[in-house]
Design a protein around this motif. Sequence first.
Motif, short mmCIF file in Angstrom:
data_model
loop_
_atom_site.label_atom_id
_atom_site.label_comp_id
_atom_site.label_asym_id
_atom_site.label_seq_id
_atom_site.Cartn_x
_atom_site.Cartn_y
_atom_site.Cartn_z
N ALA A 68 6.83 -9.50 -0.58
CA ALA A 68 6.32 -8.67 0.51
C ALA A 68 6.44 -7.19 0.17
O ALA A 68 5.53 -6.40 0.46
N SER A 69 7.55 -6.80 -0.46
CA SER A 69 7.71 -5.39 -0.82
C SER A 69 6.77 -4.99 -1.95
O SER A 69 6.32 -3.85 -2.00
N CYS A 70 6.45 -5.92 -2.85
CA CYS A 70 5.46 -5.63 -3.89
C CYS A 70 4.09 -5.38 -3.28
O CYS A 70 3.38 -4.43 -3.66
N LEU A 71 3.70 -6.21 -2.32
CA LEU A 71 2.42 -6.01 -1.65
C LEU A 71 2.41 -4.70 -0.86
O LEU A 71 1.42 -3.96 -0.86
N ALA A 72 3.51 -4.42 -0.17
CA ALA A 72 3.59 -3.18 0.61
C ALA A 72 3.56 -1.96 -0.30
O ALA A 72 2.91 -0.95 0.02
N LEU A 73 4.21 -2.04 -1.45
CA LEU A 73 4.20 -0.93 -2.41
C LEU A 73 2.80 -0.70 -2.96
O LEU A 73 2.38 0.44 -3.15
N THR A 74 2.06 -1.77 -3.17
CA THR A 74 0.68 -1.63 -3.64
C THR A 74 -0.18 -0.98 -2.57
O THR A 74 -1.00 -0.10 -2.87
N MET A 75 0.00 -1.37 -1.33
CA MET A 75 -0.80 -0.80 -0.25
C MET A 75 -0.44 0.66 0.00
O MET A 75 -1.32 1.48 0.29
N VAL A 76 0.82 1.01 -0.12
CA VAL A 76 1.25 2.39 0.12
C VAL A 76 0.80 3.30 -1.03
O VAL A 76 0.42 4.44 -0.81
N SER A 77 0.81 2.77 -2.25
CA SER A 77 0.48 3.58 -3.42
C SER A 77 -1.02 3.69 -3.67
O SER A 77 -1.44 4.48 -4.50
N ALA A 78 -1.82 2.88 -2.99
CA ALA A 78 -3.27 2.89 -3.22
C ALA A 78 -3.86 4.21 -2.73
O ALA A 78 -3.40 4.77 -1.74
N PRO A 79 -4.89 4.69 -3.42
CA PRO A 79 -5.53 5.92 -2.94
C PRO A 79 -6.20 5.68 -1.59
O PRO A 79 -6.67 4.59 -1.29
N SER A 80 -6.27 6.74 -0.80
CA SER A 80 -6.77 6.58 0.57
C SER A 80 -8.28 6.55 0.67
O SER A 80 -8.82 6.17 1.69
N SER A 81 -8.99 6.97 -0.37
CA SER A 81 -10.46 6.99 -0.29
C SER A 81 -11.00 5.57 -0.40
O SER A 81 -10.52 4.76 -1.18
#
Length: 115
Positions: A68-81
């Motif tokens: 779950a933290s790996c998925l959350a880290l991917t979502m948080v680190s993804a560019p916003s555009s």
Amino acid sequence: MELLKSIVLILNVISAASVIVLVLMQHGKGADMGAAFGSGSAGSLFGSSGSANFLSRATAVCATVFFASCLALTMVSAPSSKTSLGVMSDVKQSATVASGVQQQAASPVQNKIPE
């Protein structure tokens, strides 16, 4: 946003370390096979292993937190555009640059020799 990324990263590292420690602490499934043949309790050799103990349940919980933290880290680190292609964003540009270089290499260069 950076605070959230830091919290998720710390949670990810702690859960990864705890999964490693819990897996190393557990007793192997095949460790009692030699004793099972000699002591007459061979029913446990290929039969059911019984209920899960604390270490296996804690490992499952820590692994779930890690994923779950790996998925959350991917979502948080993804560019916003929304137009970003992610990892593949540079591939199209590289392909056009490479095809341009190949076309230049394919065209013969004519050098005029002075007489």
